[in-house]
Design a protein around this motif. Structure first.
Motif, short mmCIF file in Angstrom:
data_model
loop_
_atom_site.label_atom_id
_atom_site.label_comp_id
_atom_site.label_asym_id
_atom_site.label_seq_id
_atom_site.Cartn_x
_atom_site.Cartn_y
_atom_site.Cartn_z
N ARG A 132 0.83 -1.21 0.00
CA ARG A 132 0.00 0.00 0.00
C ARG A 132 0.86 1.25 0.00
NH1 ARG A 132 -2.82 1.18 5.20
NH2 ARG A 132 -1.43 2.97 5.19
N LEU A 133 0.33 2.26 -0.68
CA LEU A 133 1.05 3.55 -0.66
C LEU A 133 0.95 4.15 0.73
CD1 LEU A 133 -0.22 5.27 -3.97
CD2 LEU A 133 1.71 3.70 -3.65
N SER A 134 2.05 4.72 1.20
CA SER A 134 1.97 5.47 2.45
C SER A 134 1.19 6.76 2.18
CB SER A 134 3.37 5.79 2.97
OG SER A 134 3.96 6.77 2.14
N ARG A 135 0.85 7.47 3.26
CA ARG A 135 0.07 8.70 3.07
C ARG A 135 0.85 9.72 2.25
NH1 ARG A 135 -2.51 10.27 8.81
NH2 ARG A 135 -0.31 10.38 9.39
N LYS A 136 2.14 9.80 2.52
CA LYS A 136 2.96 10.78 1.77
C LYS A 136 2.99 10.40 0.29
CE LYS A 136 5.36 13.56 4.75
NZ LYS A 136 5.59 13.09 6.12
N GLU A 137 3.07 9.08 0.01
CA GLU A 137 3.10 8.63 -1.38
C GLU A 137 1.76 8.89 -2.06
OE1 GLU A 137 6.37 5.03 -1.15
OE2 GLU A 137 4.37 4.68 -0.35
N TYR A 138 0.71 8.69 -1.31
CA TYR A 138 -0.63 8.96 -1.85
C TYR A 138 -0.74 10.44 -2.24
CZ TYR A 138 -5.75 8.85 -2.23
OH TYR A 138 -7.03 8.93 -2.69
N ARG A 139 -0.29 11.29 -1.33
CA ARG A 139 -0.33 12.73 -1.58
C ARG A 139 0.46 13.08 -2.85
NH1 ARG A 139 3.24 16.30 2.25
NH2 ARG A 139 4.79 15.44 0.82
N ASN A 140 1.69 12.54 -2.95
CA ASN A 140 2.52 12.85 -4.11
C ASN A 140 1.90 12.29 -5.39
OD1 ASN A 140 4.34 13.97 -2.35
ND2 ASN A 140 5.62 12.12 -2.23
N THR A 141 1.32 11.10 -5.26
CA THR A 141 0.79 10.44 -6.45
C THR A 141 -0.40 11.21 -7.02
OG1 THR A 141 1.52 8.33 -5.55
CG2 THR A 141 -0.04 8.24 -7.37
N VAL A 142 -1.34 11.65 -6.15
CA VAL A 142 -2.48 12.39 -6.70
C VAL A 142 -2.04 13.74 -7.26
CG1 VAL A 142 -4.24 11.24 -5.31
CG2 VAL A 142 -3.23 13.37 -4.48
N HIS A 143 -0.98 14.30 -6.69
CA HIS A 143 -0.49 15.56 -7.26
C HIS A 143 0.12 15.33 -8.64
CE1 HIS A 143 2.42 18.87 -7.94
NE2 HIS A 143 1.39 19.59 -7.51
N TYR A 147 -3.66 17.67 -2.08
CA TYR A 147 -4.57 17.07 -1.10
C TYR A 147 -3.70 16.53 0.02
CZ TYR A 147 -7.15 13.32 1.16
OH TYR A 147 -7.70 12.50 2.11
N ASP A 148 -4.11 16.79 1.26
CA ASP A 148 -3.29 16.38 2.39
C ASP A 148 -3.96 15.24 3.16
OD1 ASP A 148 -1.63 16.06 4.49
OD2 ASP A 148 -2.04 18.01 5.41
N PRO A 149 -3.51 14.00 2.91
CA PRO A 149 -4.17 12.88 3.59
C PRO A 149 -3.77 12.75 5.06
CG PRO A 149 -2.41 12.08 2.15
CD PRO A 149 -2.41 13.57 2.05
N THR A 150 -2.84 13.58 5.53
CA THR A 150 -2.45 13.45 6.94
C THR A 150 -3.31 14.32 7.83
OG1 THR A 150 -0.84 15.23 6.78
CG2 THR A 150 -0.04 13.02 6.28
N LYS A 151 -4.18 15.12 7.22
CA LYS A 151 -5.10 15.95 8.00
C LYS A 151 -6.01 15.04 8.82
CE LYS A 151 -8.71 18.61 6.60
NZ LYS A 151 -9.50 19.57 5.84
N PRO A 152 -6.35 15.43 10.05
CA PRO A 152 -7.26 14.59 10.86
C PRO A 152 -8.54 14.29 10.09
CG PRO A 152 -6.40 16.42 12.15
CD PRO A 152 -5.93 16.63 10.76
N GLY A 153 -8.99 13.06 10.17
CA GLY A 153 -10.22 12.67 9.48
C GLY A 153 -9.96 12.16 8.08
N GLU A 154 -8.72 12.31 7.60
CA GLU A 154 -8.41 11.77 6.28
C GLU A 154 -7.82 10.36 6.46
OE1 GLU A 154 -9.48 13.43 3.63
OE2 GLU A 154 -10.19 15.06 4.87
N LEU A 155 -6.78 10.04 5.73
CA LEU A 155 -6.30 8.66 5.79
C LEU A 155 -5.62 8.34 7.13
CD1 LEU A 155 -4.88 8.25 2.17
CD2 LEU A 155 -7.20 7.90 3.04
N ASN A 156 -5.72 7.06 7.51
CA ASN A 156 -5.13 6.63 8.78
C ASN A 156 -3.60 6.76 8.74
OD1 ASN A 156 -7.68 5.94 9.39
ND2 ASN A 156 -7.32 3.74 9.63
N ALA A 157 -3.04 6.88 9.94
CA ALA A 157 -1.59 6.98 10.03
C ALA A 157 -0.96 5.66 9.60
CB ALA A 157 -1.18 7.32 11.45
#
Lengths: 423, 371, 808
Positions: free
Chosen positions: C115-126, C133-143
């Motif tokens: 699975r992509l880490s949250r940072k990778e997810y962020r970079n990938t959608v960009h 898009y910031d998946p580390t924001k509370p309520g977004e993707l799990n740590a």
């Protein structure tokens, strides 16, 4: 009613007085500076009747005795300098201690900072201006008061006494002629005629007497004149409306017939003032601040003068103390739900020293240094503070004597002259 | 001082007071009307410390004792009604006679005319409002005062006396426990603890004493507690700052130990007031005017009460008199209506406190319904 | 106060020479009670599985290690094994247990998912849609769960049902941002100091007029209290569609004590009363009368609110009295200039002295201007041609969808794989949705597919090597933490990555030179060095009043900047161990006692011997993350050195070890080291500690936040604080007298460090735990690295070009 002759001595005195009056006119732009006690000789002197008091803001109004008809004189607003002294019955006092109507001696300066004056700022030459029937000298621009003292305090400070000359009575009221002269015997003599009546209080030893007591004792006549043989007394002086023809005549509210009586009155006033200062803390101002890291600082302050010595001796080296920012009105500060004491900085008195800065009645000549871990804005050289040694009770002052930092606006720090009516 | 107690009077008084208190909120708000003296029992009662005086306008501020922390209470402005009575040392007085800091008992009404009120007009239910730490009752809308009296005057008027229970002294200052009793009461009032110090004045006969004198005589101990065995006295009460935890505690400024001492004080105050009224004239309401020709009129006025009898006795029939229209502040109209200045009474009939003057010229100030 | 705990650790690497196999030890000391004759505690050690890879009896073996380690077994009345026997048996057993666990974690089914880490997810959608898009924001993707600091280990990255929902939400957000219903206009708003006061500072202005003060109001941003930096309502009505890049500039001055900390401003989201999460960190150096204009860009999830926070080591916090601090916000504190003090509330903390120098460090703000959301041309370009026209045919739609899928899934897509997505498109169309909207439903499906959120490697039929597409992704997630770019895709399409070594090398060199390599420089050292532990136990401010968030952030950044410098200069990895330079900003210079730099930001700073620094091991970050907030932890430091420098994880300590008691008030003050040594009389402890402790004790001249010291501060006890002893003996007998000599010994061991470093890099690149089977592949990369003189960039390149990285 018999007219008392104005004796040559009084004339002489008037002559001297007018000379003294003129001299300071040439240096009339002197203003006290923050952080410096002004020299007393630069003050402008006058006297008058206390007609209004706003004790919480250390100001009031006085009907000044000029050279015209006293009753026509408008009350003249004054403010006390932060180190200004009030003395009543021979002891330090607060404005609230002085009954309205008391005649006070005043030494005053121009407003130190006209922008933030708590009383109207007048043109600097108003003391030479004539105000109709009231005459000249009734509204001096020098309305920042250094010394405000009642007659007994004035006499005590200058070593003067009143010597009663003659009394003439009818139906428990009448006139008394008295002379004020140096106790030591050499110097100016001032003679004045006052009214006395059934309201006049006589103090003898522990006793409180009234005019009828003196009559019954035959010390004073029921009717007619009597020579009083230079009887040495202290006088409390007030003013009451006089008949139309009399330009100005003051009234004797109190006569202290002996030293003991005067001393006992002073004692009570002194105790009143001690309790007052202990609850409101000793005023002073900041001389210097030496800074440490992160708000730590050593703050050196000079305590204001004119109070009972026992208050000063409570400041002991090594003792704990609280230091609070104050204002020119000597008001405390509070904030949120934090009371005045909570707003103060705490620390240790690391130095207590007598300096040679005395020489001015506003200064106690005592400098103390306190180390605090959070220096606040008010601790800046020249700013007024209040300081409390550990031995004084920790009390909460009433609402009108502190400024609440979120509920009160700047107006509470720098009261405007709006409270004074214009006549 | 000889003081008798018949305690039932106090009880009765209390009961009445409670009834009156309860009944009040349901009534229409009562306001005094011009030309009518309102009944004292309709007044709202409170007490507090005099903190500010504007004697020329017969008004000032009082810090009212509420339920909460006394020191936080803001000074509450009040105005004297024109016929409002001030008493100090059990004698009539002026506001200027009362030292700042004196605790006073107040009986007051809503502003008679809110439009002209010299003090802030507050919502009618303000006396039931709780103001934070200050508690309830510190800013009643009833700020137009009919009776303002110091503790000694209050006690003597209501037939009460302070009984000293115990003194606790250290270094010349301390606390005193006392109870204010009705002379004729059957039940005990609540005890109150007050402070005193070296500035407290103690009056005995002709003497003015200090605490140190009582200690020296052995009447009071030098240190520690002593029972004072319900010694009956009158007290002068003021307020001084208290520690944070103490909500409300008053201070004894004066103690009158006997009748002579208070009578002396009263006499001095009476004389002061007499001299004052004689120089400022007797205040009164205009009741009626009967107009004659060319501006002449007969004006009937009711003299305000509460002063020394000798002042009223000076109003004798057929004596000439002067009348000047004044304001609710009782200020004179200086030089404003010279036409009436020499107004001379043609006849003066004394009817109790009613005076009737025949004037050479009636001016608008002499209106039977002055504003 | 935290109670200190003593760890008992054995170090297997030092025990390879033990001459006795663990079976011998078991026979001599265990089987008599736990064997065929007796079966105490229902345990028959002789019957336990010796196949550690299966891990069937793993928990029992772990228990055995634990009991021996703790000295409980063999029982007291039985013959005692020697210290070296104990060390040997524990070492052997632990090695087998660890190897078994690693093998299980590394085990790859025919098709493996990472699975992509949250940072990778962020970079990938960009990189895919030009969307921030910031998946580390509370309520977004799990740590992301961590394994020894690594946040991209496939076997740990599982998905729970709640997590799945979050991916749907994330994909919706991303699409809404890529294709907004209405185009979002950028707006510009300028707020003056007066504007950010209550009621626009009208009351304050009235007072200024009254007192004849001509200077305008300046906003005092002071320590201990947040103030408005950005409010979404300044832009009118805002919603998530206004999220994006915002550009800001502001005019500020930085006030500070003479020689004191540079005023440091943090702009970020409020987290607590006086704390915010840093989005931006700025050192403000312009003096009061010469304000500077600072410009920056920040990505904002709208509606957002940002606050200024003045970061300084001493703040006016609740301990000193919020009631003083509150005075700043009343209308009776009106600041214009340090020479105009009349309208300053006297009970507020004093901020500057009579000369205008700060008493605290703080910032004066004149105005701040914001503009956004800003979309760059290159971001817009990524979305070109993605959407069908309104009259597009089904075929056209299918083609577009296929194009998108191949990029999003990073591989060729067969048309039948698209069927479910096309079906949902058709269904939406039948329900009356427009092409545009129906198409987005299909895209949503693609973005929530396992093919997008996972890196998928392998086929139904097991194979050993990656195909071109898989290699393209592995390389790009290794070096860029994101999807491959078109160029890499093209070469993959031509199957040249696996077949054409030159083409591969060209791509790797291109990628190393691309600006996206920053992501590697930021991500790898954080994970390798376990920087997440920094600040995990916040230092006790009573003991360390100089510590604050900005110092901590600076420490963390120092390590990344240091790595960046070594990487860009292509220095040998020896530099990680020892150097005569470091990367520091003014805050760190102040903290380390270096001369103050004359500009803000990180810069290379030359070190003098008396600075006692150099290399990573003596940076504040490393020394801090191996401490517990109260004191330094020599054993933790030793374990960290062992893991990070030598790549060996010592076995965990036994449970229920007595903690080190605080020094008794009536006994002489003793160092932690002295107390550790007292414990070491127990042979069970000594066996392991003598091998691990020296690695940490070498840093005893650094306290819990990394400050240099010569004496250890002991709170209680008699006498003065004892001097520290940083000397010791390596497990192989070499001695050192302090950290500097210790670093030199490590450099002598550079080959071991190199091997460990390569292992860490490969773990990061391959997203899995390494096993004994990977030994040879590692060895060949190490050999390559030696040929290129241990240079960092060359080592990374060697990993990227290795055979190993092409294996599954």
């Amino acid at each position: 009613m018999k007219r008392f002759p104005i004796r040559w001595i009084a004339t002489l005195h008037l002559g001297i007085f007018s000379i003294v009056c003129k001299a300071p006119a040439e240096q009339d732009t002197f203003r006290p500076e923050a952080g410096k006690f002004p020299p007393m000789e630069k003050a402008h002197s006058y006297q008058g009747e206390l007609t209004f008091v706003d004790h919480a803001n250390r100001r009031g109004s006085i009907r000044i005795d000029g050279n015209g008809k006293f009753r026509f004189t408008d009350p003249s607003p004054f403010a006390l300098l932060p180190y200004g002294l009030v003395r009543y019955q021979g002891a330090p006092a607060d404005l609230r201690d002085i009954p309205l109507g008391t005649v006070m001696h005043v030494k005053a300066f121009l407003p130190p900072d006209p922008k933030i004056s708590a009383v109207p700022v007048l043109p600097t030459d108003t003391r030479l201006k004539k105000y109709g029937n009231a005459g000249t000298g009734v509204a001096p621009a020098e309305n920042y008061v250094y010394i405000l003292e009642d007659e007994p305090s004035h006499c005590k400070r200058l070593g003067l006494v009143w010597k009663l000359q003659e009394v003439e009575l009818k139906e428990k009221a009448g006139m008394i002629v008295a002379r004020r002269e140096p106790k030591a015997g050499i110097g100016q003599i001032h003679e004045e005629t006052f009214s006395v009546d059934a309201t006049t209080r006589f103090w003898r030893g522990r006793e409180r007497l009234c005019i009828t007591d003196l009559m019954n004792e035959k010390t004073w006549p029921k009717n007619g004149e009597k020579d009083l043989n230079d009887q040495t007394v202290f006088l409390g002086i007030t003013w009451k409306p006089t008949p139309g023809g009399v330009f100005k005549r003051f009234h004797v509210s109190d006569i202290w017939l002996d030293e003991l009586a005067m001393e006992r009155a002073a004692q009570i006033q002194n105790e009143t003032h001690k309790a007052f200062i202990r609850s409101r803390w000793m005023p002073g101002w900041v001389d210097k601040v030496e800074y440490g890291k992160f708000g730590r600082a050593k703050v050196t302050v000079t305590l204001f003068g004119g109070m009972d010595d026992s208050l000063y001796t409570d400041f002991k080296k090594g003792g704990k103390a609280m230091l609070a920012s104050s204002e020119n009105t000597l008001k405390h500060w509070a904030g949120g739900t934090a009371g005045t004491a909570q707003m103060a900085s705490r620390g240790i008195l690391i130095e207590v020293s007598k300096t040679d800065k005395r020489g001015s009645p506003g200064s106690s000549g005592i400098e103390v240094s306190l180390e605090t871990n959070l220096v606040t804005e008010g601790f800046r050289p020249g700013k007024v503070i209040r300081i409390r040694p550990e031995s004084w009770p920790l009390l909460e002052v009433p609402r009108e004597e502190y400024i609440h930092h979120t509920r009160d606006g700047i107006e509470k720090r720098f009261p405007t002259p709006d409270i004074f009516p214009k006549y | 001082m000889k003081l008798n107690f018949a305690r039932w009077v106090s009880t009765l008084h209390l009961v009445l007071f409670i009834l009156v208190s309860n009944a009040r909120p349901e009534e229409q708000p009562f306001r005094p009307e011009t030309g009518k003296f309102p009944p004292l029992e309709k007044a709202h009662s409170y007490r507090g410390e005099l903190v500010f005086v504007d004697h020329a306008n017969r008004r000032g501020s009082i810090r009212i004792q509420g339920e909460g922390m006394y020191f936080r209470n803001k000074p509450h402005p009040f105005a004297m009604l024109p016929y409002g009575i001030i008493r100090y040392h059990n004698a009539p007085a002026q506001l200027r006679d009362i030292p700042l800091g004196t605790v006073l008992h107040v009986r007051a009404f809503l502003p008679p005319d809110p439009k002209l009120s010299a003090v802030p007009v507050l919502p009618i239910n303000n006396r039931n409002k709780t103001a934070g730490y200050s508690g309830k009752g510190i800013a009643p809308a009833e700020n137009h005062v009919i009776l303002l009296e110091d503790e000694a005057s209050h006690c003597l008027r209501e037939g009460k006396v302070w009984e000293l229970k115990e003194v606790n002294i250290k270094d010349g200052a301390g606390k005193i426990i006392a109870r204010r009793e009705s002379k004729n009461s059957g039940t005990k009032a609540e005890e109150e603890t007050m402070t005193f110090d070296a500035a407290t004045r103690i009056w005995r006969g002709l003497e003015k004493l200090q605490v140190a004198d009582l200690v020296h005589e052995g009447t009071w101990p030098e240190s520690g507690k002593k029972s004072l065995k319900d010694q009956a006295v009158l007290l002068g009460i003021t307020w001084r700052p208290t520690p944070d935890g103490v909500f409300t505690r008053f201070h004894v400024s004066d103690v009158w130990l006997d009748d002579v001492s208070i009578q002396r004080a009263a006499r001095n105050q009476t004389e002061t007031h007499k001299a004052f009224i004689r120089s400022r004239w007797m205040p009164a309401f205009v009741d009626a005017i009967e107009y004659g020709k060319f501006g002449t009129a007969t004006v009937t006025a009711t003299l305000f009460g509460g002063m020394d009898d000798s002042l009223y006795a000076d109003f004798k029939k057929d004596v000439s008199a002067m009348m000047n229209p004044v304001e609710n502040t009782l200020k004179h109209t200086h030089g404003a209506a010279p036409a009436i200045w020499p107004a001379e009474a043609q006849s003066l009939r004394s009817q109790g406190s009613k005076a009737m003057l025949r004037l050479a010229a009636a001016v608008s100030g002499f209106d039977s319904r002055p504003t | 106060m935290l109670r200190a705990i003593i760890l008992m650790i054995s170090l297997p690497i030092t025990l390879l020479s033990a001459n006795k196999s663990f079976e011998g030890f078991l026979n001599d000391h265990c089987i008599s009670c736990h064997g065929p004759k007796k079966e105490k505690g229902d345990l028959r050690i002789d019957k336990l599985s010796r196949d550690f890879k299966v891990g069937a009896d793993g928990h029992l073996w772990a228990e055995i290690v634990e009991r021996i380690n703790a000295g409980e077994m063999p029982p007291k009345k039985e013959p005692r094994p020697t210290e070296s026997e104990i060390a040997s048996v524990i070492g052997q057993l632990d090695t087998r247990i660890s190897e078994g666990r690693a093998a299980r974690m590394a085990a790859r089914p025919p098709v493996a998912h990472y699975r992509l880490s949250r940072k990778e997810y962020r970079n990938t959608v960009h990189d895919l849609l030009g969307v921030r898009y910031d998946p580390t924001k509370p309520g977004e993707l799990n740590a992301d769960p961590l394994w020894h600091g690594f946040e991209r280990i496939g076997s740990l990255l599982t998905l729970s049902p709640s997590h799945v929902e979050r991916y749907y939400k994330a994909a919706e957000t991303v699409l809404a941002r890529a294709f907004p219903l209405k185009p979002v206009e950028a707006k510009k708003v300028r707020m003056t100091a007066a504007d950010i006061h209550y009621n626009g500072g009208k009351q304050q202005q009235k007072y200024l007029d009254q007192f004849g003060i001509k200077r305008p109001l300046r906003a005092l941003i002071f320590p201990g209290r947040l103030q408005q930096a950005f409010r979404h309502n300044w832009f009118g009505r805002t919603g998530p569609e206004h999220s994006g890049l915002y550009r800001a500039k502001m005019q500020v001055s930085g006030i500070r004590p003479k020689g004191g900390q540079v005023a440091h401003l943090r702009i970020g989201k409020r987290t607590f009363e006086a704390a915010n999460e840093g989005l931006l960190e700025l050192d403000v150096m312009g003096p009061e009368d010469k304000p500077e204009i600072l410009k920056f860009e920040v990505f904002l999830e709208m509606p957002a609110s940002l606050d200024f926070n003045l970061i300084a080591s001493d703040i006016i916090d609740r301990r000193k009295g919020a009631h003083y601090r509150n005075a700043f916000s009343s209308t009776s504190y009106i600041f214009t200039h340090s020479s105009e003090t009349t309208l300053l509330n006297p009970i507020a903390p004093k901020m500057f002295d009579e000369e205008g120098d700060g008493i605290f460090s703080f910032v004066l703000l004149d105005w701040i201007e914001w503009e956004g959301p800003i979309v760059s041309e290159s971001e817009k370009a990524t979305r070109n041609g993605l959407l069908p026209e309104n009259n597009a045919t089904s075929t056209e739609v299918a083609q577009l969808l296929k194009n998108f899928a191949e990029r999003a899934w990073r591989r060729p897509v067969k048309i039948n794989e698209l069927q479910p997505y096309l079906r949902s498109y058709e269904e939406e169309r039948k329900l009356g949705e427009k092409v545009f909207d129906a198409y987005q439903v299909a895209l949503l499906g693609m973005l929530t597919s396992r093919n997008f959120t996972y890196l998928v490697e392998g086929d139904v039929k097991a194979r050993e090597r990656l195909n071109d597409w898989e290699l393209a992704s592995r390389l790009s997630y290794f070096l860029w933490s994101s999807m491959p770019d078109p160029s890499l895709f093209n070469t993959a399409k031509e199957s040249k990555l696996t077949s054409d070594k030159k083409a591969l090398a060209a791509h790797v060199d291109r990628m190393l030179a691309d600006s996206k390599i920053e992501r590697f420089i930021e991500d790898f050292p954080r994970q390798w060095l376990q920087l997440h532990k920094l600040g995990m136990f916040p230092p006790d401010l009573k003991l360390y009043p100089d510590y604050e968030v900005w110092l901590e952030a600076s420490m963390r950044e120092e390590v990344v900047q240091y790595f960046d410098e070594v990487f860009r200069q292509n220095l040998a990895i020896d530099s990680f161990l020892q150097s005569d330079w470091t990367m520091a900003n003014p805050r760190l210079c102040d903290f380390y006692g270096f001369p103050e730099p004359n500009k803000g930001g990180f810069q290379r700073v030359a070190l003098r011997p008396e600075d006692n620094r150099g290399g990573l091991l003596t940076t504040g970050a490393i020394l801090g993350l191996t401490s517990d907030g109260t004191r330094h932890r020599p054993v933790h430091r030793g374990v960290w050195v062992s893991e990070t420098i030598f790549g060996k994880t010592p076995p965990p300590p036994p449970a229920n070890v007595d903690p080190i008691e605080p020094n008794p008030p009536d006994s002489p003050k003793a160092t932690i080291r002295q107390k550790l040594e007292a414990h070491a009389h127990n042979p069970n402890c000594a066996a392991c500690h003598k091998n691990i402790d020296p690695l940490g004790l070498a840093f005893d001249q650094f306290d819990a936040i990394g400050q240099w010291r010569t004496h250890e501060r002991v709170e209680k006890g008699t006498g003065s604080n004892p001097p520290v002893n940083p000397g010791g003996k390596m497990p192989d007998g070499r001695t050192f007298s302090d950290a500097s000599e210790f670093k030199n010994l490590l450099i002598e061991d550079r080959d071991r460090f190199l091997k460990a470093f390569v292992e860490h890099l490969c773990t990061y690149a391959l997203r899995r735990v390494l096993t004994i089977d990977d030994r040879e592949d590692i060895h060949s990369i190490v050999e390559e690295a030696k040929r290129t003189n241990y240079k960092l960039k060359d080592i990374v390149r060697a990993v990227a070009l290795s055979e190993f990285i092409q294996k599954r």
